[in-house]
Structure formats: structure tokens, C-alpha cells
Write an enzyme that holds these catalytic residues in place. Structure first.
Site, PDB file in Angstrom:
ATOM      1  N   LYS A 254       0.690  -1.148  -0.049  1.00  0.00           N
ATOM      2  CA  LYS A 254      -0.066  -0.132  -0.055  1.00  0.00           C
ATOM      3  C   LYS A 254       0.774   1.467   0.043  1.00  0.00           C
ATOM      4  CE  LYS A 254      -3.761  -2.458   2.343  1.00  0.00           C
ATOM      5  NZ  LYS A 254      -4.416  -2.840   3.601  1.00  0.00           N
TER       6      LYS A 254
ATOM      7  N   GLN B 192      -4.018  -1.406   9.881  1.00  0.00           N
ATOM      8  CA  GLN B 192      -4.186  -2.668   9.394  1.00  0.00           C
ATOM      9  C   GLN B 192      -4.799  -3.588  10.162  1.00  0.00           C
ATOM     10  OE1 GLN B 192      -3.330  -3.331   5.955  1.00  0.00           O
ATOM     11  NE2 GLN B 192      -3.729  -5.560   6.354  1.00  0.00           N
TER      12      GLN B 192
ATOM     13  N   ASP C 140     -10.508   3.281   4.695  1.00  0.00           N
ATOM     14  CA  ASP C 140     -10.879   1.722   4.666  1.00  0.00           C
ATOM     15  C   ASP C 140     -12.608   1.751   5.074  1.00  0.00           C
ATOM     16  OD1 ASP C 140      -9.236  -0.274   4.322  1.00  0.00           O
ATOM     17  OD2 ASP C 140      -8.205  -0.004   6.136  1.00  0.00           O
TER      18      ASP C 140
HETATM   19  N1  GUN Z   1      -6.743  -6.770   6.725  1.00  0.00           N
HETATM   20  C1  GUN Z   1      -7.111  -7.468   5.512  1.00  0.00           C
HETATM   21  N2  GUN Z   1      -7.894  -6.708   4.706  1.00  0.00           N
HETATM   22  C2  GUN Z   1      -7.745  -5.514   4.900  1.00  0.00           C
HETATM   23  C3  GUN Z   1      -8.223  -4.370   4.664  1.00  0.00           C
HETATM   24  O1  GUN Z   1      -8.828  -4.300   3.393  1.00  0.00           O
HETATM   25  N3  GUN Z   1      -8.038  -3.204   5.144  1.00  0.00           N
HETATM   26  C4  GUN Z   1      -7.351  -3.288   6.594  1.00  0.00           C
HETATM   27  N4  GUN Z   1      -7.133  -2.244   6.988  1.00  0.00           N
HETATM   28  N5  GUN Z   1      -6.956  -4.586   7.078  1.00  0.00           N
HETATM   29  C5  GUN Z   1      -7.076  -5.439   6.439  1.00  0.00           C
END
Ligand code: GUN
Length: 295
Positions: free
Chosen positions: A54, A98, A121
Site C-alpha cells: 500500500k 491494518q 478503509d
Molecule cells: N486486513 C485484511 N484486509 C484488510 C483491509 O482491506 N484493510 C485493512 N485495514 N486491514 C485488512
């Protein structure tokens, strides 16, 4: 019949190209660089890899990337301080925590600390609540399910009136995917570990979203001929031919299902790249809102 392959890499690349152009425009016209802050707690290898990808993509698109990598035993108060710091930072337009978080942290409290307008998110309880209601507009929707919708649209599958079956009820994928499809007027069924006669339910699906985390779980004889199959799973299975000794496969038995489905996403190269692309898009949207360019 062999299904049309849904090329997530190509669709993601086109979303990202647009974001890159918009970011350049924001810089040129408003001297604003869209910024994403990532927050990683602990050393889960998969989470580290996701956050790294990311951050890399943020930079590649000409955006500002900043990140905090915090110890697994950080206190909730310390973590909240970090999040509030990014919340107050005008260079940061999006904050990504995350998941999963270590068990001693209260996920809802942590996600609630992200200012709504930086919740790229879409996991803030207010954004989640708005997504779960009729005629409400969340500021952001979660990236993986919104990427699934873009992929379904990319092959022209009609969502309105379709029967959509979602395998899995996670907060990150299954539940938001169900609401997004419902808001597009699909008839939705959410399946989970206690669902009875699962193959029979899946056979009804014009659109199938598989997000259960079990390698090759969905079989070809569960698939309605011509269905659109979106495979969200990323599962490592042993493979002696690979240097690492393993390879990644989806929740769907791709080789056999592709002979029955109308369109299908591969793993890797399907949904995965879309998650990052949608995150980039959300971050850019947030920066556009900050200068009054977007609703
Ligand atoms: N963990 C697994 N998928 C995601 C996601 O799309 N966003 C975040 N923040 N954590 C994750």
C-alpha cells in the site's frame, strides 16, 4: 465453455492511472498532495507485506505516504495517540489501520478514533452503519468489496435483479459486499459455516463472491452455468515446484470452475490488486473533498 477471465491487474491499473492523474492535478492546481498514513501494529508477516504494498503504490502514484510501525504490545492509549496525531495532520487525507489488531486492543474503539473524513478503509462504525442502511451515504466504503463490484461491472454482469450469493460474513469483505450488492438491487444470500446445503444455495447464484479463506473450497458442480465468480480468497498451499515451497490459490477450484462460469477472477491477479487500487482512489477522493472538489 471457458469463462471470461476478469483481469484484476488491468482494471486496477486503469483505476490507478486515473488516481495518478487526479493527484497530479491536485498538486498543480491546489498544491495539495493526497496523503495516506498506514498504522501497523506488530509483526504479522502478511500484514507487513500488505502495508508495504500500500505504501509503495501510494508513492508510485505521486501521493504522500507516511506510516507507523508499532510494537505488538503497544497500549491502547498510545495507539490512540498515534491515530489522533494523523487525524490532526493536514498532510494526511486517509488513515489505514491494518487489521487484525492484537487481541488486547479494542478494535471498535481504535477504528472509531479515525476521523470520519479520513476513514479511507470505511471501517469507522458510522460509515459501516450508513452502509448498512437504506438511503444513507457512507463517506467511504471498504476497499475489497468495492473492488469486487468494479470487477463485476467491468465484464458487464447485470447486478440489478441478479441472485448474488456471498460466502463469508466478515466485517472486511462478506458483510460489506452483501450491502453493496443489495444497494445495487441484487437479491442477496449470505452463507457461512452453519449454512445447510451450501452447494444447493451456491447453485442459485448469478453472482458468487467467495470470501471464506479455504483453498479450492467452491467446486465446479456448485456453479450455475454462466455465473460471474469473484474469488476473494488468498490461501497458501504446498507446491514443491516453487522456490518458496508454496503457492497462492483462491477459495474457488479455478481450473474446473472456469469451465462452467461465465466470468471468473484468478488468484493471484483478481481481487487482490483491486483492494489497493480502491484504497488509492478513496485517499484521492478524500484529498479532493479537502479542497472542495468532491462530495
Ligand atoms: N486486513 C485484511 N484486509 C484488510 C483491509 O482491506 N484493510 C485493512 N485495514 N486491514 C485488512
Amino acid at each position: 465453455m471457458t469463462a471470461q477471465l476478469i483481469d484484476g491487474k488491468a482494471v486496477a491499473a486503469s483505476v490507478q492511472q486515473k488516481v495518478k492523474e487526479e493527484a497530479a492535478l491536485l498538486k498543480a492546481k491546489y498544491n495539495v498532495v493526497p496523503g495516506l498514513a498506514t498504522v501497523l501494529v506488530g509483526d504479522n508477516p502478511a500484514s507487513k507485506a500488505y502495508v508495504g504494498s500500500k505504501q509503495k503504490m501510494t508513492q508510485e502514484l505521486g501521493m504522500y505516504s507516511v506510516g507507523a510501525h508499532l510494537p505488538a504490545d503497544i497500549s491502547q492509549d498510545e495507539l490512540l495517540k498515534v491515530i489522533r496525531g494523523y487525524g490532526a495532520d493536514p498532510q494526511v487525507h486517509g488513515i489505514l489501520i491494518q487489521l487484525p489488531l492484537p487481541a488486547h486492543l479494542d478494535q471498535e474503539t481504535v477504528l472509531s478514533a479515525v476521523p470520519l473524513e479520513k476513514d479511507v478503509d470505511g471501517f469507522h462504525p458510522i460509515n459501516v452503519g450508513r452502509l448498512a442502511m437504506k438511503n444513507r451515504e457512507p463517506l467511504f466504503v471498504p476497499c475489497t468489496p468495492s473492488g469486487c463490484i468494479v470487477l463485476i461491472d467491468s465484464v458487464g454482469t447485470k447486478i440489478e435483479g441478479a441472485r448474488a450469493v456471498i460466502l463469508g460474513r466478515s466485517n472486511i469483505v462478506g458483510l460489506p459486499a452483501a450491502f453493496l450488492l443489495l444497494h445495487r438491487n441484487a437479491t442477496i444470500t449470505i452463507c457461512h459455516s452453519r449454512t445447510q446445503n451450501l452447494p444447493d444455495v451456491v447453485r442459485q447464484a448469478d453472482i458468487l463472491v467467495a470470501a471464506i479463506g479455504k483453498a479450492h473450497f467452491v467446486k465446479a458442480d456448485w456453479i450455475k452455468p454462466g455465473a460471474t465468480v469473484i474469488d476473494v480468497g488468498i490461501n497458501a498451499i504446498p507446491d514443491a515446484t516453487k522456490k518458496s515451497g508454496q503457492r497462492l490459490v483462491g477459495d474457488v477450484d479455478f481450473e474446473n470452475v472456469k469451465e462452467v462460469a461465465g466470468a471468473i477472477t484468478p488468484v493471484p491477479g483478481g481481487v487482490g490488486p483491486m483492494t489497493i487500487a480502491m484504497l488509492m482512489q478513496n485517499t484521492c477522493t478524500s484529498a479532493k473533498r479537502a479542497v472542495g472538489l468532491s462530495k
